[in-house]
Scaffold this active site. Structure first.
Site, short mmCIF file in Angstrom:
data_model
loop_
_atom_site.label_atom_id
_atom_site.label_comp_id
_atom_site.label_asym_id
_atom_site.label_seq_id
_atom_site.Cartn_x
_atom_site.Cartn_y
_atom_site.Cartn_z
N HIS A 125 0.82 -1.20 0.00
CA HIS A 125 0.00 0.00 0.00
C HIS A 125 0.86 1.26 0.00
CE1 HIS A 125 -3.83 2.02 0.71
NE2 HIS A 125 -3.19 2.82 1.52
N HIS B 184 -10.43 2.90 -0.66
CA HIS B 184 -10.60 2.39 0.71
C HIS B 184 -11.46 1.14 0.64
CE1 HIS B 184 -9.88 4.11 4.96
NE2 HIS B 184 -8.75 3.91 4.34
N ARG C 172 -7.38 14.95 3.46
CA ARG C 172 -6.12 15.39 4.07
C ARG C 172 -4.96 15.41 3.07
NH1 ARG C 172 -8.25 12.28 7.91
NH2 ARG C 172 -6.84 10.53 7.57
N GLN D 18 -7.18 8.69 12.75
CA GLN D 18 -7.50 9.64 11.69
C GLN D 18 -7.30 11.09 12.15
OE1 GLN D 18 -8.94 8.46 8.35
NE2 GLN D 18 -7.47 7.10 9.30
N ASN E 279 -3.38 6.04 -7.00
CA ASN E 279 -3.27 5.05 -5.95
C ASN E 279 -3.41 3.66 -6.59
OD1 ASN E 279 -5.85 3.74 -4.01
ND2 ASN E 279 -3.78 3.78 -3.24
#
Lengths: 227, 726
Positions: free
Chosen positions: B39, B85, B106, B304, B524
């Protein structure tokens, strides 16, 4: 002199900038007021904007009513100042006891963001006097807790006093008697679930919200008392 | 064999030992396990991603930072990025999806941008399964509760239902931001500067999110991984956005990065590696949610709503004061050092980790995984594509219209605030969302599109089609496509056939992006999207951004003028039914070859749409369901019918030949549009006129009322069924 509008910002408010822009575009001078202040600046109109004040934790508006600025807001209203609560601001006004009733979760138990039609029931308030009774305004809603409720005697009293200002043409959330917006008996405090600031530009789909904002500005003391 | 529990292979462990010249401490091992995870390190994808085009005149920042930065007008820059996600959303849909939103927001914030719009690309299993309905409900609620609360509108995206996603839904979230006052960087420059951690306390949630959850396949025990899913607090995120933008406006930050996958280990190693510096972090200064957390837990917790800022000593107090005003916790947790080492010191003053920053951030393994074209591809491409004539054309049309992949998705997007910021010129439901940037007359069009079915049948062609469809969606609004962000969802890269799909898809994206002049600014990769050995369809999702000269010039997909002329632009090949919505919905077949896109044709079409936008009343591309569905969607959106004279041939009506658009325009403009098309070599066919209360296709007629009802109710009715809690 331009009307002066104060937009209160609670932590978690998120429609404050939109409300500021909409009022400014209509010629108002706008200031933002942090919730932690204890006094209001010199303003004609106070706006409690939409959003999730204090995260809507506990219950919508339940914590915001205790923010330090709320004492000054109450005094401002008691003295006859024009106070409008939009969406979360309406929820805060109900929690603070400045307007009757409470906002429950939508009947469908879903958040709803969509355009709705509103019928002007009372055009003799400072918030709607640019409209005529029976006018239909197209303005979006954006809430999870917009299902207004009050005890039967409270509703009767509101009806008797003509305090129901706006009703949904096609009730989206289960609100009692299709109520979308109400005012206090003195007609200087107004709360509504729909977002008039989102309907002030043809480019965004409607200018009907400007009818409400223009009513407020036209009723503001700075303008009314101007020579 | 602790390293295996943390997701590291024996070879990777050996590489760490060799790099350090000693055995790593447990805390160090935990840090390597997250930073070297698939990841965070892109170890299987990196060799392929290198071939993507990443540069162009509008690209200010390409891949490798928090988000790509694109100049959309002189002096006006936006940040744009997509992330997945998937696994967290399957294990715990509400928080999995919510924290997906929080994470990408973010990323955008870390560049100094105010997040102003979100897109969600969602894929689920069949709707007749209660578990799917539970996942849809949870994911949509998670996005709605988080996105609405932080006050960022969700303006578009896609929702797709396909059997292969039943045990592995895809939740991809893209975010658009606009640079507020200053473009930030993620560098820990200036030895002696303070390192400040801002936002939520650090707890035990999300331990191993990147390594254990995101970088491994699922099996029957996956639900036991629920503690690896982070829990979101949108209220804190909203405060974080406002506080950080204020810090940037006051020019108080030297370097800035978000904490996401990998927790605090990620920014401390990446920010120092980029700056060529070192850093010392004091664990006892980290604000903890619960006492007695182990050092390794603090270092890899994915709690988070946290950001890391590098601040000159003289500005520290001011930074802390602003955070306090917003009710946020902030504390100095370390300092930037000379040298190149990341050091972690515990409460007793003992050094429990001391490793070179670059070894964590940049020197992870890079794999050239073996790949091989699987034999089953030939079989499936040679199989019957499902192009047989349906018994009743009108019924076939209604069946395709009622497909949850085609039908009205307002059940989903009415739960999202899609209007806040007063910039949503075109919201969900059209081709691309059109967003006016705050305090400006610049508008951008954004979309996210994937085509898992095509990619399953041919990953190279499918990936090209996804890029072209995204670009066309943007161009239909009149915007010129500028740049791409991509989210690559695939199965287990250790399997040669999955790796082949990946390599093919990346090549397809690269070729299409080069041809269309839309560089890839980042994105991603999400591997290991399989459960019990069954991979999903390879699903690259393309986020595309384009720019419009004027917000009021945007073209919509709704028919808007009675008497307008309908034109079909582009060539229709009646053989293009492989992988189509018609084949799947009417014949239950996903086989054959997907449509082959001609990139030069696509480019001509885009240029044409941008050129003639001012003369059009509407424009809508032909994708799922072909020209029949494109016409119907425009009619339903506009509340008016049409009278067309199309061949009564299912292969024409439902063909999904790429790079085709149905446009409508005033009769006076038709000639100009047709001439412009001919000049560019684009085939143009006048197919009918707008008006009336019926959809008259030529071979059959359906009332607008009926079509509207079918489209509006199929998804909502299917979702009204019972769900199960799991």
């Amino acid at each position: 002199m331009n009307p002066r509008v104060g937009v209160v910002v609670f932590p978690g408010s998120n429609c404050d900038l939109d409300a500021q822009k909409a009022f400014r575009d209509l010629g108002a001078d706008v200031v933002s007021v942090w919730h932690d202040e204890e006094t209001l600046p010199e303003v004609d109109v106070v706006v409690l904007p939409g959003g999730f004040a204090h995260g809507d934790y506990l219950r919508t508006g339940a914590i915001a009513r205790f923010s330090p600025i709320m004492d000054a807001v109450r005094s401002f209203a008691d003295a006859g100042g024009l106070l409008i609560g939009i969406c979360n601001g309406f929820q805060i006004l109900c929690e603070a006891g400045l307007l009757p009733g409470a906002l429950r979760k939508n009947a469908g138990l879903k958040f709803l963001c969509k355009w709705v039609d509103l019928r002007v029931e009372n055009a003799s308030t400072p918030f709607t006097n640019a409209a005529s009774p029976g006018d239909v305004l197209r303005i979006p809603i954006n809430h999870f807790e917009g299902n207004w409720y009050a005890e039967p005697d409270v509703l009767d009293e509101l009806k008797a006093n003509d305090q129901i200002v706006l009703r949904y043409v096609d009730n989206p959330n289960g609100s009692l008697d299709d109520v979308a917006g109400i005012c206090n008996p003195e007609r200087n405090v107004f709360g509504l679930m729909p977002h008039p600031e989102r309907a002030c530009e043809a480019l965004l789909g409607s200018t009907d919200g400007a009818v409400i904002l223009r009513s407020i500005l036209a009723s503001s003391p700075s303008l009314v008392s101007a020579p | 064999m602790i390293h295996r529990d943390l997701g590291l292979t024996d070879e990777e462990y050996k590489a760490i030992q060799d790099r350090l010249g000693r055995d790593p401490s447990y805390t160090e091992l935990a840090m390597y396990s997250v930073m070297w995870s698939e990841h965070c390190s892109y170890k299987s994808s990196r060799v392929h991603l290198r071939n993507l085009p990443t540069e162009g005149p509008h690209i200010l920042v390409g891949p490798g930072e928090g988000a790509g930065i694109i100049e959309v007008a002189p002096g006006k820059a936006v940040a744009f990025k997509i992330e997945s996600h998937n696994h967290p959303s399957f294990v715990e849909p509400v928080n999995g999806a919510a924290t997906g939103v929080g994470g990408i927001v973010r990323d955008i914030l870390s560049m100094g941008a105010r997040p102003i719009a979100l897109l969600d690309s969602l894929r689920f299993g069949p709707l007749d399964e209660a578990r799917t309905r539970y996942l849809v409900d949870g994911v949509v609620h998670g996005i709605s509760s988080y996105g609405n609360s932080i006050g960022v509108p969700t303006v578009g995206g896609e929702v797709v239902f396909e059997d292969c996603y039943a045990e592995n839904p895809l939740v991809n979230v893209a975010c658009l931001g606009v640079i507020d006052t200053k473009l930030m960087n993620g560098k820990a420059t200036g030895p002696g500067n303070a390192v400040i951690l801002i936002g939520s306390s650090t707890g035990r949630d999300g331990i191993g999110g990147a390594s254990v959850l995101a970088s491994a396949e699922f099996d029957d025990e996956s639900h036991e991984k629920r503690p690896s899913v982070q829990v979101g607090d949108p209220f804190t995120e909203k405060l974080l956005i406002e506080a950080c933008l204020e810090l940037i406006r006051e020019d108080l930050l030297v370097g800035f990065q978000d904490l996401g996958a990998g927790g605090i280990s990620c920014p401390i190693s990446e920010m120092t590696a980029k700056a060529g510096t070192g850093m010392t972090v004091r664990l006892d200064a980290v604000h903890l949610r619960e006492p007695q957390m182990e050092p390794f837990e603090i270092m890899i917790s994915e709690s988070q709503e946290r950001m890391m800022a590098v601040v000159e000593p003289g500005n520290v107090q001011r930074v802390l004061d602003i955070c306090k005003k917003w009710g946020l916790h902030a504390g100095v947790v370390g300092r930037v050092d000379d040298g190149d080492a990341v050091k972690v010191v515990d409460g007793a003053g003992e050094t429990i980790a001391d490793v070179p920053a670059v070894s964590l951030a940049d020197e992870g393994p890079v794999y050239e995984r073996p790949y091989e074209r699987p034999g089953w591809i030939d079989e499936i491409q040679a199989a019957d594509p499902g192009d047989k004539e349906p018994p009743d054309l009108a019924q076939a049309f209604l069946d395709v219209l009622a497909s949850p992949n085609v039908a009205d998705k307002s059940w989903v997007w009415e739960q999202y605030d899609h209007m806040i910021f007063l910039g949503t010129v075109q919201g969900p439901g059209g081709d691309a969302a059109v967003i006016r940037l705050p305090d400006s007359d610049v508008a951008v069009a954004i979309t996210a599109d994937g085509h898992g079915r095509y990619c399953y049948l041919d990953p190279y062609e499918g990936a090209r089609s996804a890029v072209v469809e995204a670009a066309l969606n943007v161009a239909c609004t009149g915007a010129r496509p500028l740049a791409v962000t991509n989210c690559l969802n695939f199965g287990n890269p250790e399997k040669p056939d999955v790796m082949w799909q990946f390599a093919q898809a990346v090549e397809g994206i690269g070729d299409a992006c080069k041809a269309l002049g839309t560089p890839v600014t980042g994105g991603n990769v999400s591997f290991y999207n399989e459960t019990s050995g069954r991979p999903i369809f390879p699903t690259p999702v393309i986020g595309m951004i384009g720019v419009l000269d004027r917000p009021d010039a945007a073209v919509g997909s709704a028919l808007s003028g009675d008497g307008d002329v309908l034109l079909l632009l582009g060539d229709t090949d009646p053989a293009d039914l492989g992988g189509s919505e018609f084949a799947s919905r009417v014949h239950g077949v996903i086989a054959g070859r997907p449509p082959k896109v001609d990139l030069a044709d696509a480019r001509d079409m885009i240029d044409l749409l941008v050129e003639v936008a001012g003369s059009l009343s509407s424009a809508h591309d032909c994708s799922h369901g072909g020209v029949a569905i494109s016409l119907a969607e425009s009619a339903i959106a506009g509340g008016r019918g049409f009278d067309c004279d199309l061949p009564a041939d299912h292969r024409f009506l439902f063909s999904e030949s790429p790079a085709r658009v149905v446009v409508s325009c005033a009769p006076d403009n038709a000639r100009q549009v047709a001439e412009a098309a001919e000049k560019r070599g684009v085939t143009v066919q006048q197919i009918g006129t707008v008006g009336g209360t019926e959809l008259r296709f030529g071979g059959f007629t359906v009332s607008l009322e009926n079509a509207k009802h079918v489209a509006a109710h199929s998804l909502a009715d299917a979702l009204a069924g019972p769900t199960i809690a799991s």
